[in-house]
Write a protein that holds these residues in place. Sequence first.
Motif, short mmCIF file in Angstrom:
data_model
loop_
_atom_site.label_atom_id
_atom_site.label_comp_id
_atom_site.label_asym_id
_atom_site.label_seq_id
_atom_site.Cartn_x
_atom_site.Cartn_y
_atom_site.Cartn_z
N SER A 70 -14.35 45.77 34.24
CA SER A 70 -14.07 44.38 33.90
C SER A 70 -13.27 44.37 32.60
N ILE A 71 -12.99 43.18 32.09
CA ILE A 71 -12.13 43.03 30.91
C ILE A 71 -12.91 42.37 29.78
N LYS A 72 -12.73 42.91 28.55
CA LYS A 72 -13.47 42.40 27.40
C LYS A 72 -12.85 41.16 26.77
N ASN A 73 -11.52 41.14 26.65
CA ASN A 73 -10.87 40.10 25.86
C ASN A 73 -9.44 39.91 26.33
N SER A 74 -8.69 39.05 25.63
CA SER A 74 -7.32 38.74 26.03
C SER A 74 -6.36 39.91 25.78
N ARG A 75 -6.79 40.90 24.99
CA ARG A 75 -5.97 42.11 24.82
C ARG A 75 -6.12 43.05 26.01
N LEU A 80 -16.21 49.28 30.76
CA LEU A 80 -16.69 50.19 31.81
C LEU A 80 -18.20 50.27 31.85
N GLU A 81 -18.87 49.32 31.21
CA GLU A 81 -20.33 49.34 31.17
C GLU A 81 -20.96 48.07 31.71
N THR A 82 -20.39 46.92 31.35
CA THR A 82 -20.98 45.65 31.77
C THR A 82 -20.89 45.49 33.28
N LYS A 83 -22.02 45.17 33.89
CA LYS A 83 -22.05 44.98 35.34
C LYS A 83 -21.80 43.51 35.66
N LEU A 220 -3.62 40.59 36.74
CA LEU A 220 -4.56 39.66 36.13
C LEU A 220 -5.82 39.59 36.99
N LEU A 221 -6.96 39.87 36.36
CA LEU A 221 -8.24 39.77 37.05
C LEU A 221 -8.73 38.32 37.03
N PRO A 222 -9.59 37.95 37.97
CA PRO A 222 -10.08 36.56 38.05
C PRO A 222 -10.77 36.10 36.77
N LYS A 223 -10.53 34.84 36.44
CA LYS A 223 -11.19 34.20 35.30
C LYS A 223 -10.97 34.94 33.99
N THR A 224 -9.76 35.48 33.82
CA THR A 224 -9.42 36.15 32.57
C THR A 224 -8.11 35.60 32.01
N THR A 225 -7.96 35.77 30.70
CA THR A 225 -6.73 35.41 30.01
C THR A 225 -6.14 36.68 29.41
N ARG A 226 -4.83 36.86 29.55
CA ARG A 226 -4.20 38.09 29.08
C ARG A 226 -3.04 37.79 28.14
#
Length: 288
Positions: A70-75, A80-83, A220-226
């Motif tokens: 998943s993605i942590k932030n807009s950067r 690789l840990e959060t489920k 771009l992954l769902p519900k993310t800002t990049r």
Amino acid sequence: MMGVIVAVLAVTILVVQSVGVQAIQGESIVMSPTSKPYKLDAGQVRSDNFTIINDGTSHYTFKVYAVPYSIKNSRYEADLETKAPNADAYQWVKFEQNRYELNPGEKVIVPYTITVPSDAAPGGHYGVIFAETEVDPNQTAQIGRQKRVGTIIYATVDGDYIQAGREVETIVDAVQIGYPLRGRMTVENTGNADFVMKSTLRINNIFGNNMYNKTTEYVLLPKTTRDIPLTWENGPWLGWYNVQTESEILGKKVSHDKLVFIAPLWFLLVTTLVLLAIFYMIYRHFRR
């Protein structure tokens, strides 16, 4: 005396580090491909594979495994840990075997299967498959010994899912101190499935001649800002330029034009001082 001891210790550390690096510098692991997009149905079983190449000069053993993605932030730093709810595709991956050996110059094809749960939600699901070298217990120099490479799984489960996104903003400062010329484009995925967008940066001089043109694709992954960097790396350090940016998201294009002045700090300071001196002389002239 103390200075001599410190110097000897410093040299000793450098020698030890050098020996450690030389002992493992022949090890190299390459994975192909680096991403895997899938269109899947709930309950489907898909067989696939990837290739691991030993293009170094050392024999090694490596293991394969899968983790959440998943993605942590807009950067767009990887987590690789959060489920996260949609970071579950790693659980669908099964390998025929988990460990392999490779001699220098060899490659191996690693097969695996993806088994989609029958109740998998429509939309995007993600994970990462890693291949990681293992430490040889018979070797004494282990500095930086382990290396790993990965391929990202972009799985879209068919059904009632939404692909949607937008450009949030594009920022390019009108006055830029020094080079390279920089800007930022922020885009958002508002749906529940990933998609690929295109970002284009074009730069023309004041005479209309094109100086730079680059189009880059981003997932771009769902519900993310990049945040997407806009950079003219090897541009000149002084001049006026027309900066054109364009985002293409799911067939929709949004473009912007901006006139930008690039100059080093010393040039701006000197110019400011010269202008102040001119204004001061004009002021004194009219006072007389």
